[in-house]
Motif scaffolding. Structure first.
Motif, short mmCIF file in Angstrom:
data_model
loop_
_atom_site.label_atom_id
_atom_site.label_comp_id
_atom_site.label_asym_id
_atom_site.label_seq_id
_atom_site.Cartn_x
_atom_site.Cartn_y
_atom_site.Cartn_z
N THR A 50 0.75 -1.31 0.17
CA THR A 50 0.04 0.09 0.09
C THR A 50 0.68 1.31 0.05
N ALA A 51 0.85 2.11 -0.90
CA ALA A 51 1.53 3.29 -1.12
C ALA A 51 0.87 4.35 -0.43
N TRP A 52 1.38 5.29 0.19
CA TRP A 52 0.60 6.64 0.80
C TRP A 52 1.87 7.79 0.65
N PRO A 53 2.04 8.24 -0.61
CA PRO A 53 2.97 9.10 -0.99
C PRO A 53 2.80 10.36 0.12
N GLN A 62 0.93 3.54 11.72
CA GLN A 62 -0.33 3.62 12.52
C GLN A 62 -1.63 3.43 11.53
N ASN A 63 -1.41 4.33 10.52
CA ASN A 63 -3.00 4.21 9.83
C ASN A 63 -3.03 3.33 8.47
N ILE A 64 -2.10 2.51 8.32
CA ILE A 64 -2.16 1.44 7.22
C ILE A 64 -1.88 0.19 7.72
N THR A 65 -0.53 -0.17 7.94
CA THR A 65 -0.03 -1.30 8.50
C THR A 65 -0.86 -1.99 9.62
N ASN A 66 -0.92 -1.19 10.56
CA ASN A 66 -1.67 -1.85 11.91
C ASN A 66 -3.35 -2.14 11.19
N ALA A 124 -4.36 7.51 0.31
CA ALA A 124 -3.48 6.30 0.00
C ALA A 124 -4.11 5.52 -0.89
N ALA A 125 -2.99 4.96 -1.76
CA ALA A 125 -3.47 4.22 -2.75
C ALA A 125 -4.17 2.94 -2.53
N GLN A 126 -4.94 2.33 -3.26
CA GLN A 126 -5.36 1.02 -3.19
C GLN A 126 -4.50 -0.06 -2.90
#
Length: 1005
Positions: A50-53, A62-66, A124-126
């Motif tokens: 998941t990309a979040w430039p 905190q906002n993606i991996t977890n 964030a990207a899909q």
């Protein structure tokens, strides 16, 4: 049973034709089965990327991996969940259990990811879900030139060739390394924007709208449908026409559009020249030679179109490796066939030896028919399995054929001789085959890469052994029946008289002396066997040996924080040093950045701008790869102490981990980093090489936001973060298409602007008010790692440690861990631990094997004590195998251990055949006492026991003498174990049986 036998004999000719027909199917299977160098190792991994430039590693965690990680634990068949959170991207890796169905799990992961996408940050990207395949390089080329401009001019041709090859059957992917990409960067002039009262969001929205495609669909005119479309315009031309705000300010009045070269992922060099790497990877389950031939034809045609200023060299061909290996293995297989023919002819009649040899070859071919459905292809392990099979398949046929001929010599009619000959030995033949099947079946349960690596051996041996037993009990009687004559030579075989003489000596001289002092004979044999076990301490150990190849790879890890260009320059210095010192280097390549495209079994676990790999092709006739590493690795490490340097060559086995790994589990990142850094410093002070999966701490500018100041002035956090992004990497916009290829586009402030000369605009009472960005943000210079690692939801970090004295290393680690925080958990593992786990697992499987073999024999003889006599021959075989490895100084290895396990099923056959005959004679009353029964058993079974042993040994001698370091330990172990066990068990088995008889019956008659 008699009626079934009569039915078979009446239709002998028809049955023989059926068997030969099946063997033709087997030959076809052998010729068409997929070929590869080593067994295919199953890779059950799924990545969720998941990309979040613009986001830093903490926000990513905190906002993606977890969020994604937490949901993954709900999916069945996922064994482990690991993740890496770093700036801009989250990568979660799912390890599937061995019994899972990867496609089903992949569908579950996709469905879950789609369901939680709405919970992720808006920009964030899909998440992208992909299954990691076990594709490996089929062909690799270096395309090189004196000038990189020449390589750039050939880029379109190479990209087109990549697309063509990627679509071919059997090709998983094509990897190109070495090209450098550029992007368009819109650099904003903050002062000009301030004058025009514009903000970055207005500019960004206008650019996106201008570049977005518009579907005009169609119009109707005079009842005719007319398609509407825009004329294609170059992206730069479109950007130059962009107008922003109410005053329609041209974009170029407040910004400049620059073409910026991105930092390359890889810099490739071949023999000192600029190069591009072109590597074709094979799909799973494909045949190497056929796919390679098709790909080579297309690639060679494509390379002909390249400019004359560009040269192409092939640096790796899996087809050539497979052909070289199979020539050697097929030679050994042919020699083994000849050896088996010779072995059978020395003790059997001409017709008997021909029948036995036909049975063995037909068993091989028919036994191969189900192999492709078992997930096994033709590789080094499976061919060695065929060679071993040749040696042991002959046993059933020899025993059955010899007993039929013995019945002929006793005066039986043809039908009676065939029926009685088969009937007498059928129970022992079936029992011994069941013992072999039960010996090798648990090996199919061996877990992980080791299980995948060895799977072909038990698969082939089990299938061929079952076929061999069926044919020995049916095909040999049928062949005997179609021959009208039942005449048997007085001394069949080239050494028939010698076998006759040996059987008399054994029955009339040796056995009487053994039974006169059975306890002494047994104690002497037991003492010799026990003493031989102690030779393990004086025998070298090598779990998987190095291949006899000409490739040497060098992993280089430099301090983090340096650019890829600096890394490449340092790598060139190291290579230049090597070329001055080494006279046997024929070709050299440097892959700076991500490293080799999985060539030569080498890969970088933590690749980046500070890593590189050097690949050397050496003249192994001057110096072998292992000798090169031994001589130059330490010298290289001393000459370049600023780099971590590892020299390696291809290992003939699954990839191994570092010798020692240390895993830290700690939720507090500061405590975790301190623990990892402390141990790293301690070990490096002891001159021990250490690498880390989170990297070393690097200089970091840490921005801190004053939230109270933001609240006082009604400034949002997003405003501050956007300004910081615009100062650093910029904000990515949509990609633009130019000349058929995509190019990235980003928006940022010009480099002249920093924290001190940028202001935030805020509307107060309808008026814009300017606030210096520095009022809300402070900067602190610190050190920090670049990634955050998780394992099964816990924060973790792992050290890979390379030390000569592992015992001293474990003491250092143990002492260091005593002072760690109580919340920090430490797990020590690595290659040594993996090997220990393997020996524990093989020990458990071996115990299961012994129990299964014991139960088979107990069922055969209807006794709980008698099988112990037969199992003792297994102990003798293992002792003999150790003696063989010690005498030849052949390393104890993975396949050496497999050889000892193989002996478990092979050697019990002799003891079963010997005891079965004693029991048969004792029960039918044809002998006067137990002594006579033992003597007659020795007389009747001496030739088949010696003949099968000699034949099995002859089949493996070519492998033992081949010089192949992978298979020598297996061949030596089986040869020595079989010889030692056969000779000593022919003494120990009668002695132990005598004790058993006295114990059970308490009499000698």
């Amino acid at each position: 049973m008699k009626k079934l036998a009569d039915l078979l004999l009446q239709r002998s000719l028809l049955f023989i034709v059926l068997i030969f027909t099946l063997s033709i199917v087997g030959v076809y299977t052998f010729l068409t089965i997929d070929q590869r160098e080593i067994p295919e190792t199953e890779v059950n991994l799924i990545n969720v990327v998941t990309a979040w430039p613009g986001a830093n590693k903490d926000d990513i965690e905190q906002n993606i991996t977890n969020i994604i990680e937490t949901e993954m634990f709900s999916i069945e068949d996922i064994e482990d969940v690991t993740s890496v959170s770093e700036d801009n991207v989250s990568v979660i890796t799912l390890s599937l259990s061995d019994d899972s169905t990867p496609d089903n799990v992949l569908n579950d992961v996709n469905n879950l990811v789609q369901g939680i996408s709405s919970s992720l940050p808006e920009n964030a990207a899909q998440p992208e879900v992909e299954s990691i395949t076990n594709a490996f390089p089929l062909l690799s080329y270096q395309i090189h030139s004196d000038s990189f401009d020449n390589l750039e001019s050939a880029r379109d041709d190479i990209e087109n060739l990549k697309e063509e090859v990627s679509q071919m059957d059997g090709v998983d992917s094509v990897t190109i390394k070495g090209y450098r990409d550029s992007e368009y960067e819109i650099q904003l002039d903050w002062d000009a924007m301030s004058v025009e009262q514009l903000n970055p969001n207005e500019i960004m929205n206008e650019i996106d709208s201008s570049l977005s495609p518009v579907a005009l669909l169609q119009d109707v005119e005079d009842e005719n449908i007319i398609r509407l479309s825009f004329e294609d315009t170059a992206a730069l031309e479109t950007l130059e026409q962009v107008r922003i705000g109410e005053n329609r300010v041209p974009l170029l009045d407040v910004a400049s559009i620059e073409t910026v070269e991105n930092a390359p992922e890889d810099i490739v060099q071949y023999n000192g020249r600029e190069a591009i790497s072109f590597t074709v990877s094979l799909s799973s389950g494909e045949d190497v030679p056929s796919v390679s031939e098709n790909v080579e034809a297309v690639v060679n045609d494509g390379f002909k179109n390249l400019p004359d200023t560009v040269t192409v060299d092939n640096i790796s061909s899996e087809r050539e490796n497979v052909e070289d290996i199979f020539i050697s293995l097929y030679t050994s297989l042919l020699i083994a066939v000849i050896a088996v023919i010779i072995g059978t002819s020395i003790g059997l009649s001409l017709f008997g030896s021909i029948t036995v040899m036909l049975t063995v070859l037909i068993s091989i071919f028919i036994g191969l028919i189900p192999v492709p459905w078992l997930g096994v292809d033709l590789n080094q392990i499976s061919v060695i399995g065929l060679i071993i099979a040749l040696g042991i398949l002959v046993d059933d046929s020899i025993v059955v054929n010899d007993n039929i001929e013995r019945r002929f010599s006793l005066g039986d009619s043809k039908s009676e001789a065939i029926y009685n000959g088969v009937k007498e030995v059928a129970p022992s033949v079936i029992a011994s085959t069941a013992a072999i099947v039960f010996t090798f079946s648990p090996l199919l349960l061996l877990s992980g890469a080791n299980g995948d690596f060895i799977k072909a051996l038990p698969s082939i041996l089990i299938s061929t052994m079952i076929v061999s037993t069926v044919l020995a009990l049916t095909f040999i009687p049928a062949m005997r029946h179609v021959i009208s004559s039942r005449k048997v030579p007085e001394h069949p075989g080239i050494l028939g008289k010698a076998f006759e003489w040996g059987s008399k000596i054994y029955a009339d001289k040796v056995l009487p002396k053994v039974l006169k002092r059975p306890l002494l004979a047994f104690i002497i044999i037991l003492a010799v066997a026990l003493l031989s076990i102690g030779l393990v301490r004086f025998t070298p150990f090598e779990f998987f040996p190095e291949a006899d190849r000409s490739e040497v790879t060098i992993d280089l890890i430099f301090d983090e924080g340096q650019t890829i260009e600096q890394t490449h320059e340092s790598s060139q210095e190291i290579l230049d040093y090597l070329l001055r010192e080494m006279n046997h280097v024929e070709n050299s390549s440097i892959f700076t950045g991500q490293g080799l495209p999985n060539l030569f079994g080498a890969s970088l676990d933590q690749a980046g701008e500070n890593t590189a790999q050097i690949a050397l092709q050496i003249d192994k006739e001057q110096m072998s790869a292992s000798a090169t590493i031994d001589e130059y690795e330490s010298e290289l490490q001393e000459a370049f102490p600023d780099a971590k340097i590892f020299m390696e060559t291809i290992i003939q086995g699954p990839p191994a981990s570092a010798p020692v790994t240390v895993e830290f589990y700690e939720e507090d990142l500061n405590i975790l980093d301190a623990a990892v850094g402390g141990l790293t410093d301690l070990l490096e002070n002891e001159e021990i090489t250490v690498t880390s999966n989170i990297g070393n701490s690097v200089e970091t500018l840490q921005y801190s936001i004053d939230f109270e100041a933001l609240e006082e002035n009604d400034i949002s956090i997003s405003q501050v973060k956007n300004e910081l992004n615009m100062m650093s990497e910029g904000i990515p916009l949509q990609e633009v298409i130019e000349n058929g290829s995509s190019k990235e586009l980003s928006l940022k402030y010009s480099d002249e602007y920093d924290l001190n000369n940028i202001e935030i605009v805020n509307m107060e009472d309808g008026r814009p008010v300017m606030y210096p960005l520095s009022d809300f943000v402070t900067v602190e210079e610190t050190e920090d790692t670049s990634v955050i690692q998780h394992k099964n939801g816990e924060r973790t970090a792992e050290l890979q440690v390379y030390a000569a004295d592992e015992a001293e290393l474990e003491t250092l680690i143990s002492k260091y861990c005593e002072d760690l925080e109580s919340s920090t958990e430490v797990i020590v593992g690595g290659e040594s631990s993996d090997q220990t786990d393997f020996f524990v697992e093989i020990g458990i499987l071996f115990s299961v094997i012994l129990i299964l073999v014991y139960l088979v024999i107990a069922f055969e003889f209807n006794s709980l004590i008698l099988p112990l006599i037969i199992v003792f021959s297994i102990f003798l075989a293992i002792s003999g195998g150790i003696i063989g490895l010690f005498v030849t100084q052949t390393p104890i290895s993975f396949l050496g251990i497999m050889g000892m396990v193989s002996l478990t099923g092979i050697v019990v056959r002799n003891a079963i055949v010997l005891i079965d005959f004693i029991e048969l004679r004792r029960k039918d009353g044809s002998v006067n006492d137990i002594y006579q029964a033992i003597y007659e058993s020795g007389r009747a079974r001496f030739k088949p026991i010696i003949l099968t042993t000699v034949t099995s040994i002859l089949a493996l001698v070519p492998v033992a003498l081949s010089g192949d370091v992978l298979f020598e330990p297996l061949a030596v172990t089986v040869i020595a174990g079989l010889a030692f066990s056969t000779l000593l068990s022919m003494i120990a088995t009668p002695a132990l049986y005598y004790f058993y008889y006295k114990f059970r019956y308490g009499k000698e008659k």
